[in-house]
Design an enzyme around this catalytic site. Structure first.
Site, mmCIF file in Angstrom:
data_model
loop_
_atom_site.group_PDB
_atom_site.id
_atom_site.type_symbol
_atom_site.label_atom_id
_atom_site.label_comp_id
_atom_site.label_asym_id
_atom_site.label_seq_id
_atom_site.Cartn_x
_atom_site.Cartn_y
_atom_site.Cartn_z
ATOM 1 N N ASN A 91 0.872 -1.178 0.000
ATOM 2 C CA ASN A 91 0.000 0.000 0.000
ATOM 3 C C ASN A 91 0.910 1.229 0.000
ATOM 4 O O ASN A 91 1.511 1.552 1.020
ATOM 5 C CB ASN A 91 -0.891 -0.027 1.258
ATOM 6 C CG ASN A 91 -1.686 1.257 1.427
ATOM 7 O OD1 ASN A 91 -1.813 2.041 0.482
ATOM 8 N ND2 ASN A 91 -2.218 1.463 2.621
ATOM 9 N N TRP A 92 0.986 1.872 -1.152
ATOM 10 C CA TRP A 92 1.912 3.000 -1.277
ATOM 11 C C TRP A 92 1.389 4.284 -0.645
ATOM 12 O O TRP A 92 2.112 5.277 -0.579
ATOM 13 C CB TRP A 92 2.205 3.269 -2.757
ATOM 14 C CG TRP A 92 3.094 2.264 -3.412
ATOM 15 C CD1 TRP A 92 3.711 1.192 -2.833
ATOM 16 C CD2 TRP A 92 3.484 2.250 -4.788
ATOM 17 N NE1 TRP A 92 4.450 0.509 -3.752
ATOM 18 C CE2 TRP A 92 4.331 1.137 -4.973
ATOM 19 C CE3 TRP A 92 3.199 3.048 -5.885
ATOM 20 C CZ2 TRP A 92 4.893 0.818 -6.205
ATOM 21 C CZ3 TRP A 92 3.756 2.743 -7.118
ATOM 22 C CH2 TRP A 92 4.593 1.641 -7.269
ATOM 23 N N LYS A 93 0.099 4.296 -0.290
ATOM 24 C CA LYS A 93 -0.515 5.521 0.258
ATOM 25 C C LYS A 93 -0.280 6.686 -0.728
ATOM 26 O O LYS A 93 -0.255 6.447 -1.938
ATOM 27 C CB LYS A 93 0.027 5.810 1.658
ATOM 28 C CG LYS A 93 -0.077 4.560 2.542
ATOM 29 C CD LYS A 93 0.112 4.792 3.992
ATOM 30 C CE LYS A 93 -0.013 3.454 4.716
ATOM 31 N NZ LYS A 93 -0.069 3.578 6.156
ATOM 32 N N HIS B 67 -9.572 1.157 4.964
ATOM 33 C CA HIS B 67 -8.259 1.305 5.589
ATOM 34 C C HIS B 67 -8.385 2.242 6.788
ATOM 35 O O HIS B 67 -9.178 3.187 6.762
ATOM 36 C CB HIS B 67 -7.254 1.867 4.575
ATOM 37 C CG HIS B 67 -5.863 1.903 5.111
ATOM 38 N ND1 HIS B 67 -5.415 2.928 5.925
ATOM 39 C CD2 HIS B 67 -4.839 1.024 5.005
ATOM 40 C CE1 HIS B 67 -4.163 2.678 6.276
ATOM 41 N NE2 HIS B 67 -3.788 1.531 5.737
ATOM 42 N N GLU C 196 -6.751 4.667 7.829
ATOM 43 C CA GLU C 196 -6.638 6.108 7.551
ATOM 44 C C GLU C 196 -7.932 6.653 6.943
ATOM 45 O O GLU C 196 -8.299 7.810 7.179
ATOM 46 C CB GLU C 196 -5.415 6.380 6.653
ATOM 47 C CG GLU C 196 -4.129 6.259 7.462
ATOM 48 C CD GLU C 196 -2.944 5.687 6.715
ATOM 49 O OE1 GLU C 196 -2.916 5.714 5.471
ATOM 50 O OE2 GLU C 196 -2.022 5.173 7.392
ATOM 51 N N GLU D 25 -5.664 -5.069 10.532
ATOM 52 C CA GLU D 25 -4.603 -4.089 10.766
ATOM 53 C C GLU D 25 -4.899 -3.331 12.055
ATOM 54 O O GLU D 25 -5.702 -2.385 12.049
ATOM 55 C CB GLU D 25 -4.553 -3.078 9.612
ATOM 56 C CG GLU D 25 -4.205 -3.697 8.275
ATOM 57 C CD GLU D 25 -3.672 -2.639 7.312
ATOM 58 O OE1 GLU D 25 -2.518 -2.759 6.913
ATOM 59 O OE2 GLU D 25 -4.393 -1.679 7.005
ATOM 60 N N GLY E 147 2.103 2.251 10.729
ATOM 61 C CA GLY E 147 3.044 3.360 10.587
ATOM 62 C C GLY E 147 3.736 3.753 11.881
ATOM 63 O O GLY E 147 4.369 4.795 11.955
ATOM 64 N N SER F 111 3.101 -2.160 10.372
ATOM 65 C CA SER F 111 4.549 -2.201 10.554
ATOM 66 C C SER F 111 5.186 -3.543 10.171
ATOM 67 O O SER F 111 6.119 -4.008 10.833
ATOM 68 C CB SER F 111 4.914 -1.806 11.987
ATOM 69 O OG SER F 111 4.494 -0.476 12.247
ATOM 70 N N GLY G 266 2.672 -1.217 4.298
ATOM 71 C CA GLY G 266 2.714 0.199 3.947
ATOM 72 C C GLY G 266 4.146 0.641 3.708
ATOM 73 O O GLY G 266 4.723 0.409 2.644
ATOM 74 N N GLY G 267 4.751 1.244 4.743
ATOM 75 C CA GLY G 267 6.096 1.817 4.626
ATOM 76 C C GLY G 267 7.118 0.918 3.940
ATOM 77 O O GLY G 267 7.853 1.381 3.049
HETATM 78 P P1 PGA Z 1 2.645 0.281 7.677
HETATM 79 O O1 PGA Z 1 1.188 0.527 7.002
HETATM 80 O O2 PGA Z 1 3.161 -1.011 7.112
HETATM 81 O O3 PGA Z 1 3.457 1.467 7.249
HETATM 82 O O4 PGA Z 1 2.412 0.200 9.134
HETATM 83 C C1 PGA Z 1 0.286 -0.531 6.826
HETATM 84 C C2 PGA Z 1 -0.953 -0.028 6.134
HETATM 85 O O5 PGA Z 1 -1.279 1.161 6.291
HETATM 86 O O6 PGA Z 1 -1.647 -0.771 5.422
#
Ligand code: PGA
Length: 254
Positions: A10-12, A95, A97, A167, A173, A213, A234-235
């Site tokens: 997930n590149w956001k 998600h 966010e 999640e 994050g 994470s 994500g990251g």
């Molecule tokens: P993260 O994000 O791996 O940076 O914690 C996960 C996500 O938002 O799906």
């Protein structure tokens, strides 16, 4: 356990189209014959370029959000058919966010799941408890509410098209990962919710991914849990090398 593992990046809101294509060109040889399902959820503006770049590789391109409506006077929104036209084959929904920064409700997310299924875009439904819910001993209550509201009216025959991602909000994050046991327990609970809605057999065929994470050095342990069928990253998905390492760890649990 559903078989082949899923690894979703997930590149956001990162990467311009040109950087996205360079990333895919680096990733393709690193995961060439990998026996894992590799998905990348990229920004809207990079979908088409990524789709072209990944066309002959084992990588599916998708989006990170969409409208619940088919079309209409909804300024600034994007529809499922538009995403498909650009080359998306899946969609992240709910998600954390979207839920917590943009205030999306369980009902709204439910309508998006219905829309995605109707328009043949594979929904990746994200669920997870906040830190306050975990500390109050309400993790299961939160997961049950999110899963039941999003999925309870889905026809049984559509259910196998859904992917679930657990999640924990406090792990996204933050560098804090759920322990393998904590994640494993939450996944078993999610599986039990799915069994309550769709029956045991269908529940057993729905992949449940862990996210929060995830990094190359914690993937192996997480993936060792019975009910973890892959990871949502994500990251650590922003760099093709680290993402490919995660794919390779997942590939080993077939
Ligand atoms: P993260 O994000 O791996 O940076 O914690 C996960 C996500 O938002 O799906």
């Amino acid at each position: 356990m559903v078989g082949r593992q899923y690894v979703i990046g997930n590149w956001k809101m990162y990467k311009m189209a040109r950087e996205a294509v360079q990333y895919i060109e680096k990733l393709v040889p690193l995961v060439e014959r990998c026996e894992a399902n590799i998905f990348l959820a990229v920004p809207f503006t990079a979908i088409s370029a990524c789709f072209q770049a990944a066309k002959n590789a084992n990588i599916l391109i998708g989006a990170q959000n969409m409208s619940d409506a088919k079309e209409g006077a909804f300024t600034g929104e994007i529809g499922s058919l538009m995403l498909k036209e650009a080359g998306a084959s899946f969609i992240l929904l709910g998600h954390s966010e979207r839920r917590h920064v943009f205030g999306e409700s369980d009902e709204f997310i439910h309508r998006k799941v219905i829309r995605a299924l109707q328009d043949d875009l594979q929904p990746i439904l994200c669920v997870g408890e906040t830190l306050a819910e975990r500390e109050a001993g309400e993790t299961e209550k939160a997961l049950k509410r999110q899963i039941f509201t999003a999925l309870k009216q889905i026809p049984k025959e559509e259910a196998p098209k859904v992917i679930l991602a657990y999640e924990p909000v406090w792990a996204i994050g933050t560098g804090k990962t759920a322990s393998a046991k904590m994640a494993g327990d939450a996944h078993a609970f999610c599986r039990a919710c799915l069994a309550e809605i769709f029956g045991k057999k269908i529940a057993g065929s729905i992949p449940i991914l862990y996210g929060g994470s995830v990094k190359p050095d914690n993937t192996k342990e997480l993936i060792s849990q019975e009910d973890i069928d892959g990871v949502l990253v994500g990251g650590a998905s922003l760099d093709p090398e680290s993402f490919s390492k995660i794919v390779h760890h997942c590939e080993k649990k077939k």
